[in-house]
Enzyme design. Structure first.
Site, short mmCIF file in Angstrom:
data_model
loop_
_atom_site.label_atom_id
_atom_site.label_comp_id
_atom_site.label_asym_id
_atom_site.label_seq_id
_atom_site.Cartn_x
_atom_site.Cartn_y
_atom_site.Cartn_z
N SER A 137 74.67 -25.33 18.17
CA SER A 137 75.95 -25.25 17.47
C SER A 137 75.76 -24.75 16.04
CB SER A 137 76.62 -26.62 17.42
OG SER A 137 76.79 -27.12 18.72
N CYS B 123 75.03 -21.85 14.76
CA CYS B 123 73.95 -20.90 14.47
C CYS B 123 74.41 -19.46 14.68
CB CYS B 123 72.73 -21.19 15.33
SG CYS B 123 71.83 -22.65 14.84
N THR C 57 79.09 -17.53 18.35
CA THR C 57 80.36 -16.82 18.52
C THR C 57 80.36 -15.53 17.71
OG1 THR C 57 81.51 -18.90 18.95
CG2 THR C 57 82.87 -17.03 18.32
N ASP D 4 79.84 -18.93 24.83
CA ASP D 4 79.32 -20.30 24.87
C ASP D 4 78.49 -20.63 26.12
OD1 ASP D 4 79.05 -22.81 23.60
OD2 ASP D 4 80.61 -23.67 24.84
N SER E 152 86.39 -28.53 13.02
CA SER E 152 87.73 -28.14 13.48
C SER E 152 87.64 -26.90 14.37
CB SER E 152 88.65 -27.90 12.29
OG SER E 152 88.08 -26.98 11.39
N ARG E 153 88.63 -26.73 15.24
CA ARG E 153 88.51 -25.76 16.34
C ARG E 153 89.74 -24.88 16.51
NH1 ARG E 153 83.41 -25.74 19.16
NH2 ARG E 153 82.34 -27.58 18.34
N ARG F 287 68.42 -22.20 13.63
CA ARG F 287 68.68 -22.15 12.18
C ARG F 287 67.46 -22.76 11.49
NH1 ARG F 287 73.06 -22.27 8.40
NH2 ARG F 287 74.55 -21.71 10.03
#
Length: 609
Positions: free
Chosen positions: A271, A273, A276, A296, A388-389, A420
């Site tokens: 997540s 890194c 998207t 994803d 947040s999404r 990362r």
């Protein structure tokens, strides 16, 4: 209430006896006011959204800026996946392995059955049939989520192929994954509901052997949209192990060269890194184009021609909002702007638009994700929650590849692992062969992010970015990867690479600009696949020199690029005890092949002086 008196049970739009008896059993246990089968129609979405606005769960956004879009603000205690409350309940504890929480399935079913008893009182029980992946495949992976959350129903319409078509695909006896969800907030007669119902007690439980998911207490994305991580990774990884395929936490990217040749990549990143952002890449080098097939999850199977083919089981994007902007990801912004989007825990502007940290044009005043006034330069807390999404349809993405809904999938040329890391790991490294690539993925380490609970900034091993999502023992998972390679024609296997966009210089600044410039790294990868590009053999794999990359027009010094690509044997020697510690944690099921690669790395580092 008995099942005979619960409205909706007697008018089910299916003759599937297995489904009907399960729905009846759950209704008798949870005692909803009524049962409704979701049909997945636009009319249903609009009606439910309007009801949720009325209830205070959703706020309708500015129609000119975000048509047919809504904002939900969650309870502050319900904002992320809860790994501490996520369980893999196999018959034997060794089946779950050391990376998962385990409980005896019988004990867990007993605990959760007690929690479910009467938990939907005062609410509607929704029966949500869905398909993961294109509906046209020979062996569709179907599921049914039972939920008491309308937020879940509308989100499942965006994220999956949900409703009537999926129900029809099940026929009268088709197999489906049973996914049971409740927010755990029954309403007594006359009791007023809250905008975001949830419960302090939370369980997100998976029964891989019976292909079931039971979730209780959370209304948030990954805990409540059970097609997401629960099915498409945790349950599907167990299915894939048994059936000879891969269910992976990977984006799928199509890269098109100036000669109009297409290359397909699957890439695994933990997540936050840049998964998207890479999935929706805008290449900066002339003549190259990129299209996306997913950001994803990738399900990969070997085709009749011996190549590995990937499909994206999802139907929408469930992206992290903070940091998404017109520079980092213009295509995500365009997808969101097209509308039909459900935002969760971002900030609200005075003209009913959304805002989050990293987005251009910070307003002076906002309503933050907790519903409080927020003032630029004065309020010290973030306006949007770090996790947040946005939940938005894939079909709106301007660079969506035409193959995105193809049941055959796309042939994968290269697999990328990434993480990362501020130091140690070069910008790009090619694995020597498949087994070496498995070792690279198995030893990935990344700094913690806000998407999961835990201390931000500390490095944790995250094998193939699957640490929170494995449905079985991590050692068996590594062996599964090795076996798939051994049983295949090596010349047809994807080449494996490791990337790190996040390396920093002595001054603490990033050495590589990232975002669209990452296309330069992908070009080198394509040229390696085509045997056109140079690379130097290092103790950790094949790494380009700065001059091997196309740096034309790049506003970065060659010296910084060289530093981003540097392999420092001393730094890697410091990494060895951490890898050893990780392997001890994996335990006796660590495959010999992975251990062999580790010993070979140690040997090469000792020879490097």
């Amino acid at each position: 209430m008995t099942s005979a008196t619960i409205p909706g049970l007697d008018t089910a739009p299916t003759n599937h006896q297995g489904l009907l008896s399960w729905v009846q059993e759950v209704a008798e246990l949870t005692q909803p006011d009524r049962v409704v089968f979701a049909d997945g129609s636009d009319e249903e979405f609009n009606r439910l959204a309007a009801e949720l606005v009325e209830a205070g769960t959703l706020k309708k956004l500015n129609e000119k800026k975000h048509p047919n879009s809504y904002l939900a603000l969650s309870d502050p205690s319900d904002v992320a996946r809860v790994e501490s409350r996520t369980y893999i309940c196999t018959e034997e504890e060794s089946g779950a392995g050391p990376t998962n929480n385990w409980m005896d399935p019988t004990e867990m079913r007993s605990i959760m059955t007690d929690l479910y008893r009467g938990c939907m009182r005062g609410r509607t029980m929704w029966v949500v049939p869905f398909c993961m992946g294109p509906l046209g495949v020979e062996d569709p992976k179907l599921g049914v989520e039972i939920t008491d959350s309308e937020y879940v129903v509308i989100s499942m319409k965006v994220m999956t192929r949900m409703g009537k078509a999926a129900l029809e695909k099940m026929g009268d006896d088709g197999f489906f994954v049973k996914a049971l969800h409740s927010v755990g907030a029954p309403l007594e007669p006359g009791q007023k509901d809250v905008p975001w119902p949830c419960n302090d007690t939370k369980y997100i439980t998976h029964f891989p052997e019976t292909r079931e998911i039971w979730s209780y207490g959370s209304g948030y994305g990954g805990n409540a949209l059970l097609g997401k991580k629960c099915y498409s990774l945790r349950i599907a990884s167990a299915m894939a192990h048994d059936e000879g395929w891969l269910a992976e936490h990977m984006l799928i990217l199509k890269l098109i060269s100036p000669e109009n040749k297409a290359y397909y990549f699957a890439a695994a990143f933990p997540s936050a890194c840049g998964k998207t952002n890479l999935a929706m890449l805008q290449p900066t080098i002339p003549g190259w184009r990129a299209e996306t097939l997913g950001d994803d999850i990738a399900w990969m199977r070997f085709g009749k021609d011996g190549r590995l083919y990937a499909v994206n089981p999802e139907f929408g994007f469930f992206g992290v909002a903070p940091g998404t902007n017109w520079k980092s990801n213009p295509n995500a912004m365009r997808t969101i702007e097209a509308g039909n989007t459900v935002f969760t825990n971002v900030a609200l502007t005075d003209d009913n638009d959304v805002w989050w940290e990293g987005l251009e044009g910070q307003p002076e005043h906002l309503i933050d994700w907790k519903g409080n006034d927020w003032y630029a330069g004065k309020t010290e807390t973030p306006a949007a929650h770090p996790n947040s999404r946005y939940c938005t349809p894939m079909s709106q993405c301007p660079i969506l590849a035409p193959e995105w809904d193809d049941p055959q999938g796309v042939p994968i040329s290269g697999i990328l692992f990434g993480a990362r890391r501020k130091t140690t790991v070069p910008l790009v490294t090619q694995a020597r062969d498949w087994q070496h690539g498995v070792f690279m993925g198995a030893t990935m380490g990344s700094e913690q992010t806000a998407a999961a609970e835990g201390k931000v900034g500390t490095v944790r091993r995250d094998p193939m970015a699957m640490l929170p999502f494995l449905g079985y023992h991590v050692g068996d998972y590594f062996q599964h990867w090795i076996d798939l390679g051994k049983n295949s024609d090596e010349s047809k296997l994807p080449k494996v690479f490791f990337v790190n966009w996040f390396r920093r210089g002595d001054d603490g600044g990033f050495l590589w600009p990232g975002f669209g410039e990452n296309s330069r790294v992908l070009k080198w990868i394509v040229d390696r696949i085509e045997h056109k590009a140079g690379g130097q053999d290092t103790p950790i794999g094949i790494v380009p020199k700065a001059e091997d990359l196309d740096l034309d027009g790049l506003d970065v010094s060659v010296d910084d690029v060289a530093k981003a690509l540097a392999v420092n044997p001393d730094e890697w020697r410091e990494e060895l005890p951490q890898i050893e510690e990780w392997f001890e944690f994996v335990g006796e099921k660590l495959p010999t092949g992975v251990r062999d690669e580790f010993e070979a790395l140690k040997q090469r580092l000792s020879e490097a002086g």
